[in-house]
Design a protein around this motif. Structure first.
Motif, short mmCIF file in Angstrom:
data_model
loop_
_atom_site.label_atom_id
_atom_site.label_comp_id
_atom_site.label_asym_id
_atom_site.label_seq_id
_atom_site.Cartn_x
_atom_site.Cartn_y
_atom_site.Cartn_z
N GLY A 306 20.06 -120.69 -15.74
CA GLY A 306 20.94 -120.37 -16.85
C GLY A 306 21.20 -118.88 -16.97
O GLY A 306 22.30 -118.46 -17.36
N THR A 307 20.21 -118.07 -16.63
CA THR A 307 20.40 -116.61 -16.65
C THR A 307 21.40 -116.20 -15.58
O THR A 307 22.29 -115.38 -15.81
CB THR A 307 19.05 -115.90 -16.41
N THR A 310 24.89 -117.19 -16.66
CA THR A 310 25.37 -116.33 -17.74
C THR A 310 25.87 -115.00 -17.22
O THR A 310 26.93 -114.51 -17.63
CB THR A 310 24.26 -116.11 -18.78
N GLU A 313 29.18 -115.37 -15.58
CA GLU A 313 30.23 -115.53 -16.57
C GLU A 313 30.57 -114.21 -17.24
O GLU A 313 31.73 -113.92 -17.54
CB GLU A 313 29.79 -116.55 -17.62
N LEU A 314 29.57 -113.37 -17.47
CA LEU A 314 29.78 -112.11 -18.18
C LEU A 314 30.48 -111.06 -17.32
O LEU A 314 31.40 -110.38 -17.79
CB LEU A 314 28.44 -111.55 -18.67
#
Length: 435
Positions: A306-307, A310, A313-314
């Motif tokens: 998940g990290t 993320t 995505e960022l």
């Protein structure tokens, strides 16, 4: 700067490199067929045509004849089910593999064991990483690795230290960590003979970001500062990014890249906290602004999936370099290993410092190959072209290399032919099948 913005994937699909003789070049061309992974797309029925050491055409099989490559593509035959062709992978942070460790290798033959281990698994451009050590050891190891770089066997040298935070030392010896010393940087650069590409530094260490300090000196000698193993607050990290960015801008065309890097983001850093954002938030914000490329060890151990998702995505794949942070145990069974002066125990494929406790100490590098990191990243939900780009084109840009990192006409013929689940079937480097 030497970081070149090359043709887009659309252009790569249609542009051929001229050859001197049609009869000779047709006879000498080889084609590879399957799903072809471009920087921003996947060709489901594609082909890569190689002439000598160079890619001369990439496109859909149906377009090969019109492009003058029909004979070579037809000769390749139908690919095996599940065949996917990737560009050769580029690892910016690798301490070893196959039982050999760059920080511990006393000669080039030992270091080659690690290079060949990763080459056999698709890493065709590898930066050999050292860890914090006494001055004489750093200089000797750098000079030895420079021989491999001169021969084209590695893509450069990375020093992880010695100007790091003892509070965030990770699997490194805090006793060997120093205040920033520009003279030592110059001595290491001299020993590298132009092959020092990055050095990890902690922004809060005295002598690192001051005028004439380590960050500015690294840029002066042609290397890229990388922020890591740091306990710095947000403002201190922001200051170091500003200093490094200004130095790179001032270097202009002589700089390898316009961007700093962040060494294995999250690992070996003050954690992110909503009242104390620290270096992680600063590096992510700078990556979004195009000032930093963040390394991610997306091997399923160093970071939660998940990290990884993320961060993609960022900041996007163009600001991420997937790395292995591999040590000697990569490709090897569980057991005891060394990482510089630190004893390491690998259990269940996870390397930790041998501190005597039942659970073991700090994570001590990785045991995966870069293709494994790509596989984990895709499993985290990242599109295949993005995961591959972060393991090839983006790190190639950090190195200032426009000849590797993508399946595009005119680049070096580095290919990884994989099967289902990205299992490596063969590896081609500079047009030669090496695994």
């Amino acid at each position: 700067m030497r970081e070149n913005r090359t043709m887009t994937s659309d252009a790569a699909s249609s542009v051929s490199v001229p050859t001197t003789s049609s009869s000779t070049s047709v006879a000498g061309r080889r084609a590879y067929r399957g799903r072809v992974v471009l920087p921003h797309d996947v060709l489901d029925d594609g082909a890569v045509v190689v002439d000598g050491t160079t890619i001369v055409w990439v496109g859909r099989v149906a377009e090969a004849a019109a492009a003058g490559h029909g004979e070579a593509v037809a000769a390749a035959g139908e690919p095996q089910p599940g065949t996917t062709i990737l560009p050769g992978l580029v690892d910016l942070h690798d301490h070893g593999g196959g039982g050999a460790s760059f920080p511990d290798a006393g000669d080039a033959d030992t270091a080659r064991v690690a290079v060949r281990e990763h080459l056999a698994h698709g890493t065709t451009s590898l930066v050999a990483s050292l860890v914090t050590a006494p001055r004489d050891v750093l200089l000797a190891r750098t000079a030895m690795l420079a021989d491999l770089a001169d021969a084209g066997e590695i893509a450069g040298i990375h020093l992880e230290g010695p100007f790091l935070s003892r509070d965030r030392c990770g699997a490194q010896n805090p006793a060997d960590m120093l205040a920033g010393d520009p003279k030592l940087v110059r001595a290491i650069a001299d020993a590298s003979r132009g092959h020092l590409v990055t050095m990890t530094v902690a922004p809060e260490i005295a002598g690192v970001q001051e005028p004439g300090g380590v960050i500015e000196t690294l840029v002066e000698v042609g290397a890229i500062p990388s922020l890591g193993h740091t306990d710095a607050h947000w403002s201190v990290t922001e200051g170091a990014i500003a200093v490094g960015s200004a130095a790179l801008d001032g270097a202009g065309a002589t700089a390898r890249s316009s961007r700093l890097t962040a060494t294995h983001l999250f690992n070996g850093m003050r954690p992110l906290h909503h009242r104390d954002p620290g270096p992680i938030a600063a590096c992510l914000e700078a990556a979004k602004r195009g000032k930093v490329v963040v390394e991610l060890v997306g091997d399923g151990t160093h970071l939660d999936p998940g990290t990884v998702a993320t961060v993609f995505e960022l900041v996007g794949a163009d600001a991420i370099a997937l790395v292995t942070d591999a040590m000697a145990a990569a490709g090897m069974p569980d057991g005891s290993y060394q990482l510089g002066p630190m004893a390491v125990v690998v259990a269940g494929g996870v390397a930790r410092l041998a501190d005597g406790s039942a659970e073991g100490g700090s994570i001590a590098g990785g045991t995966a190959h870069l293709i494994d990191v790509v596989r984990h990243t895709v499993a985290a939900g990242i599109p295949l072209p993005d995961a591959v780009r972060a393991a090839s084109l983006t790190p190639a840009g950090v190195l200032g290399r426009s000849d590797v990192g993508a399946l595009e006409a005119g680049r070096r013929a580095d290919l990884v032919v994989t099967g289902p689940d990205l299992a490596v079937r063969s590896v081609v480097r500079a047009g030669e099948t090496v695994a």
